[in-house]
Design a protein around this motif. Structure first.
Motif, PDB file in Angstrom:
ATOM      1  N   ASP A 282       0.827  -1.196   0.000  1.00 32.30           N
ATOM      2  CA  ASP A 282       0.000   0.000   0.000  1.00 32.30           C
ATOM      3  C   ASP A 282       0.868   1.255   0.000  1.00 32.30           C
ATOM      4  O   ASP A 282       0.643   2.194  -0.754  1.00 32.30           O
ATOM      5  CB  ASP A 282      -0.829  -0.024   1.292  1.00 32.30           C
ATOM      6  N   GLU A 283       1.870   1.219   0.877  1.00 28.65           N
ATOM      7  CA  GLU A 283       2.794   2.335   1.006  1.00 28.65           C
ATOM      8  C   GLU A 283       3.568   2.526  -0.305  1.00 28.65           C
ATOM      9  O   GLU A 283       3.767   3.654  -0.755  1.00 28.65           O
ATOM     10  CB  GLU A 283       3.767   1.990   2.136  1.00 28.65           C
ATOM     11  N   ILE A 284       3.987   1.418  -0.912  1.00 27.88           N
ATOM     12  CA  ILE A 284       4.739   1.479  -2.170  1.00 27.88           C
ATOM     13  C   ILE A 284       3.900   2.151  -3.253  1.00 27.88           C
ATOM     14  O   ILE A 284       4.386   3.005  -3.981  1.00 27.88           O
ATOM     15  CB  ILE A 284       5.189   0.055  -2.603  1.00 27.88           C
ATOM     16  N   LYS A 285       2.621   1.788  -3.313  1.00 24.53           N
ATOM     17  CA  LYS A 285       1.732   2.386  -4.314  1.00 24.53           C
ATOM     18  C   LYS A 285       1.677   3.901  -4.144  1.00 24.53           C
ATOM     19  O   LYS A 285       1.795   4.658  -5.097  1.00 24.53           O
ATOM     20  CB  LYS A 285       0.324   1.793  -4.163  1.00 24.53           C
ATOM     21  N   LYS A 286       1.506   4.325  -2.897  1.00 23.39           N
ATOM     22  CA  LYS A 286       1.431   5.760  -2.624  1.00 23.39           C
ATOM     23  C   LYS A 286       2.747   6.456  -2.947  1.00 23.39           C
ATOM     24  O   LYS A 286       2.767   7.540  -3.521  1.00 23.39           O
ATOM     25  CB  LYS A 286       1.084   6.010  -1.151  1.00 23.39           C
ATOM     26  N   LEU A 287       3.852   5.818  -2.567  1.00 23.93           N
ATOM     27  CA  LEU A 287       5.161   6.431  -2.812  1.00 23.93           C
ATOM     28  C   LEU A 287       5.467   6.513  -4.300  1.00 23.93           C
ATOM     29  O   LEU A 287       6.073   7.469  -4.757  1.00 23.93           O
ATOM     30  CB  LEU A 287       6.256   5.640  -2.085  1.00 23.93           C
ATOM     31  N   GLU A 288       5.017   5.504  -5.048  1.00 22.78           N
ATOM     32  CA  GLU A 288       5.252   5.534  -6.495  1.00 22.78           C
ATOM     33  C   GLU A 288       4.510   6.700  -7.128  1.00 22.78           C
ATOM     34  O   GLU A 288       5.009   7.338  -8.045  1.00 22.78           O
ATOM     35  CB  GLU A 288       4.849   4.202  -7.132  1.00 22.78           C
TER      36      GLU A 288
ATOM     37  N   LEU B 150      10.780   4.521  -0.768  1.00 21.00           N
ATOM     38  CA  LEU B 150      10.300   3.521  -1.722  1.00 21.00           C
ATOM     39  C   LEU B 150      11.287   2.359  -1.853  1.00 21.00           C
ATOM     40  O   LEU B 150      10.900   1.192  -1.802  1.00 21.00           O
ATOM     41  CB  LEU B 150      10.089   4.197  -3.082  1.00 21.00           C
ATOM     42  N   ARG B 151      12.569   2.694  -1.976  1.00 23.52           N
ATOM     43  CA  ARG B 151      13.601   1.652  -2.057  1.00 23.52           C
ATOM     44  C   ARG B 151      13.573   0.785  -0.810  1.00 23.52           C
ATOM     45  O   ARG B 151      13.643  -0.427  -0.871  1.00 23.52           O
ATOM     46  CB  ARG B 151      14.997   2.287  -2.179  1.00 23.52           C
ATOM     47  N   ASN B 152      13.466   1.458   0.334  1.00 29.21           N
ATOM     48  CA  ASN B 152      13.452   0.755   1.603  1.00 29.21           C
ATOM     49  C   ASN B 152      12.235  -0.176   1.712  1.00 29.21           C
ATOM     50  O   ASN B 152      12.362  -1.328   2.125  1.00 29.21           O
ATOM     51  CB  ASN B 152      13.462   1.804   2.727  1.00 29.21           C
ATOM     52  N   ALA B 153      11.076   0.325   1.298  1.00 31.93           N
ATOM     53  CA  ALA B 153       9.850  -0.475   1.371  1.00 31.93           C
ATOM     54  C   ALA B 153       9.954  -1.703   0.461  1.00 31.93           C
ATOM     55  O   ALA B 153       9.567  -2.810   0.841  1.00 31.93           O
ATOM     56  CB  ALA B 153       8.637   0.374   1.004  1.00 31.93           C
ATOM     57  N   LYS B 154      10.514  -1.511  -0.736  1.00 34.91           N
ATOM     58  CA  LYS B 154      10.644  -2.648  -1.668  1.00 34.91           C
ATOM     59  C   LYS B 154      11.616  -3.696  -1.138  1.00 34.91           C
ATOM     60  O   LYS B 154      11.387  -4.896  -1.273  1.00 34.91           O
ATOM     61  CB  LYS B 154      11.115  -2.153  -3.039  1.00 34.91           C
TER      62      LYS B 154
END
Ligand SMILES: [Zn+2]
Length: 111
Positions: A19-25, A56-60
């Protein structure tokens, strides 16, 4: 924590991160050269973008590690420190479900 609990915890964390990745993207899209960004100046937008890209890098990276953690659950190795083979504390696993090191080894190695 048993394997079932560990799976739920890991899967929940993956869902939250996705979810966070989607928002960050959304927020790390290229910044247009004209100043059509609204309230942010271009400099501020660039600063914010690099913060978002790091997040984003960290979340991935965390999602990758969490998927590896799921494999360890299936192999019945989850929650075991890769260094000293002691059990990783439940408190630590609940905070960082992808932990592969106990707190002692982590502070020794990651410091
Ligand atoms: Zn250890």
């Amino acid at each position: 924590m048993d394997n079932q609990e560990a799976k739920v915890l890991i899967n929940d964390t993956i869902l939250r991160l996705n979810d966070e990745i989607k928002k960050l993207e959304e927020t790390s899209k290229p910044i247009s050269p004209d100043n059509a960004i609204g309230r942010l100046s271009r400099m501020e937008a660039i600063g914010e973008k690099s913060v978002n890209e790091a997040a984003l890098r960290n979340a991935k990276l965390r999602v990758t590690k969490l998927n590896q953690a799921l494999k360890r659950v299936n192999d019945d190795e989850y929650g075991e420190c890769l260094e000293c083979e002691e059990e990783i504390s439940e408190k630590r696993l609940k905070t960082i479900p992808e932990s592969t090191l106990c707190i002692k080894c982590a502070s020794r190695i990651e410091a």
